[in-house]
Design an enzyme around this catalytic site. Sequence first.
Site, mmCIF file in Angstrom:
data_model
loop_
_atom_site.group_PDB
_atom_site.id
_atom_site.type_symbol
_atom_site.label_atom_id
_atom_site.label_comp_id
_atom_site.label_asym_id
_atom_site.label_seq_id
_atom_site.Cartn_x
_atom_site.Cartn_y
_atom_site.Cartn_z
ATOM 1 N N ARG A 102 11.281 -1.571 11.199
ATOM 2 C CA ARG A 102 10.167 -1.276 12.097
ATOM 3 C C ARG A 102 10.083 -2.286 13.237
ATOM 4 N NH1 ARG A 102 5.045 -0.011 8.310
ATOM 5 N NH2 ARG A 102 4.063 -1.299 9.918
ATOM 6 N N LYS B 54 0.834 -1.209 0.000
ATOM 7 C CA LYS B 54 0.000 0.000 0.000
ATOM 8 C C LYS B 54 0.873 1.266 0.000
ATOM 9 C CE LYS B 54 -1.978 -1.163 3.940
ATOM 10 N NZ LYS B 54 -1.299 -2.455 4.249
ATOM 11 N N ARG C 208 -9.630 0.908 8.674
ATOM 12 C CA ARG C 208 -9.265 -0.460 9.036
ATOM 13 C C ARG C 208 -10.366 -1.155 9.810
ATOM 14 N NH1 ARG C 208 -3.396 0.328 8.972
ATOM 15 N NH2 ARG C 208 -2.330 -1.590 9.476
ATOM 16 N N ARG D 258 11.850 -5.748 4.778
ATOM 17 C CA ARG D 258 11.686 -4.290 4.614
ATOM 18 C C ARG D 258 12.683 -3.503 5.466
ATOM 19 N NH1 ARG D 258 5.891 -1.787 5.451
ATOM 20 N NH2 ARG D 258 5.977 -3.026 7.347
ATOM 21 N N ARG E 271 -0.837 -8.748 13.492
ATOM 22 C CA ARG E 271 -1.320 -7.801 12.472
ATOM 23 C C ARG E 271 -2.193 -8.514 11.449
ATOM 24 N NH1 ARG E 271 4.342 -5.557 10.806
ATOM 25 N NH2 ARG E 271 3.268 -4.367 9.178
HETATM 26 P P1 AP5 Z 1 4.913 -1.611 1.810
HETATM 27 O O1 AP5 Z 1 4.540 -0.804 0.607
HETATM 28 O O2 AP5 Z 1 5.694 -0.959 2.883
HETATM 29 O O3 AP5 Z 1 3.594 -2.361 2.391
HETATM 30 P P2 AP5 Z 1 2.334 -1.808 3.156
HETATM 31 O O4 AP5 Z 1 1.122 -2.461 2.589
HETATM 32 O O5 AP5 Z 1 2.356 -0.306 3.199
HETATM 33 O O6 AP5 Z 1 2.616 -2.464 4.578
HETATM 34 P P3 AP5 Z 1 2.612 -1.913 6.046
HETATM 35 O O7 AP5 Z 1 3.326 -2.949 6.875
HETATM 36 O O8 AP5 Z 1 3.128 -0.518 6.134
HETATM 37 O O9 AP5 Z 1 1.104 -1.950 6.369
HETATM 38 P P4 AP5 Z 1 0.482 -2.075 7.698
HETATM 39 O O10 AP5 Z 1 -0.932 -1.874 7.300
HETATM 40 O O11 AP5 Z 1 0.756 -3.287 8.496
HETATM 41 O O12 AP5 Z 1 1.186 -0.920 8.571
HETATM 42 P P5 AP5 Z 1 0.767 0.571 8.944
HETATM 43 O O13 AP5 Z 1 1.979 1.390 8.931
HETATM 44 O O14 AP5 Z 1 -0.424 1.005 8.187
HETATM 45 O O15 AP5 Z 1 5.697 -2.912 1.283
HETATM 46 C C1 AP5 Z 1 6.242 -3.868 2.193
HETATM 47 C C2 AP5 Z 1 7.617 -4.323 1.678
HETATM 48 O O16 AP5 Z 1 7.443 -5.042 0.451
HETATM 49 C C3 AP5 Z 1 8.593 -3.173 1.373
HETATM 50 O O17 AP5 Z 1 9.874 -3.574 1.726
HETATM 51 C C4 AP5 Z 1 8.476 -2.987 -0.163
HETATM 52 O O18 AP5 Z 1 9.690 -2.501 -0.719
HETATM 53 C C5 AP5 Z 1 8.159 -4.403 -0.625
HETATM 54 N N1 AP5 Z 1 7.256 -4.438 -1.785
HETATM 55 C C6 AP5 Z 1 6.223 -3.605 -2.059
HETATM 56 N N2 AP5 Z 1 5.607 -3.968 -3.209
HETATM 57 C C7 AP5 Z 1 6.268 -5.084 -3.649
HETATM 58 C C8 AP5 Z 1 6.106 -5.930 -4.799
HETATM 59 N N3 AP5 Z 1 5.141 -5.730 -5.718
HETATM 60 N N4 AP5 Z 1 6.950 -6.977 -4.927
HETATM 61 C C9 AP5 Z 1 7.943 -7.206 -4.019
HETATM 62 N N5 AP5 Z 1 8.157 -6.425 -2.944
HETATM 63 C C10 AP5 Z 1 7.325 -5.388 -2.748
HETATM 64 O O19 AP5 Z 1 0.266 0.358 10.461
HETATM 65 C C11 AP5 Z 1 1.157 0.057 11.505
HETATM 66 C C12 AP5 Z 1 0.400 0.020 12.830
HETATM 67 O O20 AP5 Z 1 -0.181 1.305 13.108
HETATM 68 C C13 AP5 Z 1 -0.798 -0.942 12.896
HETATM 69 O O21 AP5 Z 1 -0.401 -2.263 13.204
HETATM 70 C C14 AP5 Z 1 -1.643 -0.298 14.005
HETATM 71 O O22 AP5 Z 1 -1.102 -0.558 15.275
HETATM 72 C C15 AP5 Z 1 -1.474 1.181 13.706
HETATM 73 N N6 AP5 Z 1 -2.473 1.707 12.757
HETATM 74 C C16 AP5 Z 1 -2.228 2.256 11.533
HETATM 75 N N7 AP5 Z 1 -3.368 2.628 10.933
HETATM 76 C C17 AP5 Z 1 -4.369 2.297 11.789
HETATM 77 C C18 AP5 Z 1 -5.785 2.404 11.716
HETATM 78 N N8 AP5 Z 1 -6.396 2.935 10.631
HETATM 79 N N9 AP5 Z 1 -6.515 1.957 12.760
HETATM 80 C C19 AP5 Z 1 -5.924 1.425 13.863
HETATM 81 N N10 AP5 Z 1 -4.576 1.284 13.988
HETATM 82 C C20 AP5 Z 1 -3.804 1.712 12.958
#
Ligand code: AP5
Length: 217
Positions: free
Chosen positions: A161, A13, A88, A127, A172
């Site tokens: 992270r 994402k 979410r 990552r 997660r």
């Molecule tokens: P990346 O693009 O970083 O993936 P992502 O989908 O953004 O993954 P996240 O881990 O950031 O999502 P998340 O939802 O768990 O975390 P968030 O920060 O929102 O890609 C991942 C890796 O793969 C990278 O190394 C990239 O280079 C590689 N990659 C990408 N595309 C690729 C491809 N096509 N092929 C190969 N490799 C590829 O949330 C973190 C925490 O915050 C949550 O756990 C929660 O505690 C809190 N939080 C955040 N938002 C909320 C909410 N709305 N409500 C409640 N709690 C929340």
Amino acid sequence: MNIILLGPPGAGKGTQAKILVDAYGVVQLSTGDMLRAARTSGTEMGKQVAAVMDRGDLVTDEIVIGLIAEQLDAGAADKGVIFDGFPRTLAQADALDQLLRSRGTGLHAVIEMKVDDAALVRRITGRFTCANCGAVYHDETKPTAKAGVCDACGHTEFTRRADDNEEALRTRLMNYYRDTAPLIGYYYAKKQLRSIDGLGEIDEVKARISDIVQGLA
Ligand code: AP5
Ligand code: ZN
């Protein structure tokens, strides 16, 4: 243009949101990035959410809805938004609907990125992030062009992270399937859901998303 990128942790994402920002001049609103920034700057809220995030649990709806409302009021609503990691929960989805409607706009598409669990584990465990500008890399699929140097800013320090470990990832994923996956049905019923295969090269996924976005214009 307001688009939600919906998908499990590691679906890509954040990676695709940044590509859309560069291509269309829209704003990326990542609640994960905002919460991590609050932690780094040591705000009360940042301290409050730290342990929850490290475990891989969701922070409260109230906090994340407040963060999104603030950013929409700060000008994001006028430019168009890529929502990354929000909503979410069903409560967050309802709140977003109201936030957008009360600002005279709405959602144009919800793009579900489908990636199987084995690939998610590989993506999350490989990552790493530039400690200076936040650019996101991967040990195998997206290394820096020059080893140890950020392509975007030339910085040489990187971080991983705290929630990118196997145990937090399990939590997660469980939270995603329990609390967030119901949004797939929610947006399907509203005829806003577009699902794509999130597997393949970053550029291949980008092309699938571009097809949808160009169809909206
Ligand atoms: P990346 O693009 O970083 O993936 P992502 O989908 O953004 O993954 P996240 O881990 O950031 O999502 P998340 O939802 O768990 O975390 P968030 O920060 O929102 O890609 C991942 C890796 O793969 C990278 O190394 C990239 O280079 C590689 N990659 C990408 N595309 C690729 C491809 N096509 N092929 C190969 N490799 C590829 O949330 C973190 C925490 O915050 C949550 O756990 C929660 O505690 C809190 N939080 C955040 N938002 C909320 C909410 N709305 N409500 C409640 N709690 C929340
Ligand atoms: Zn950098």
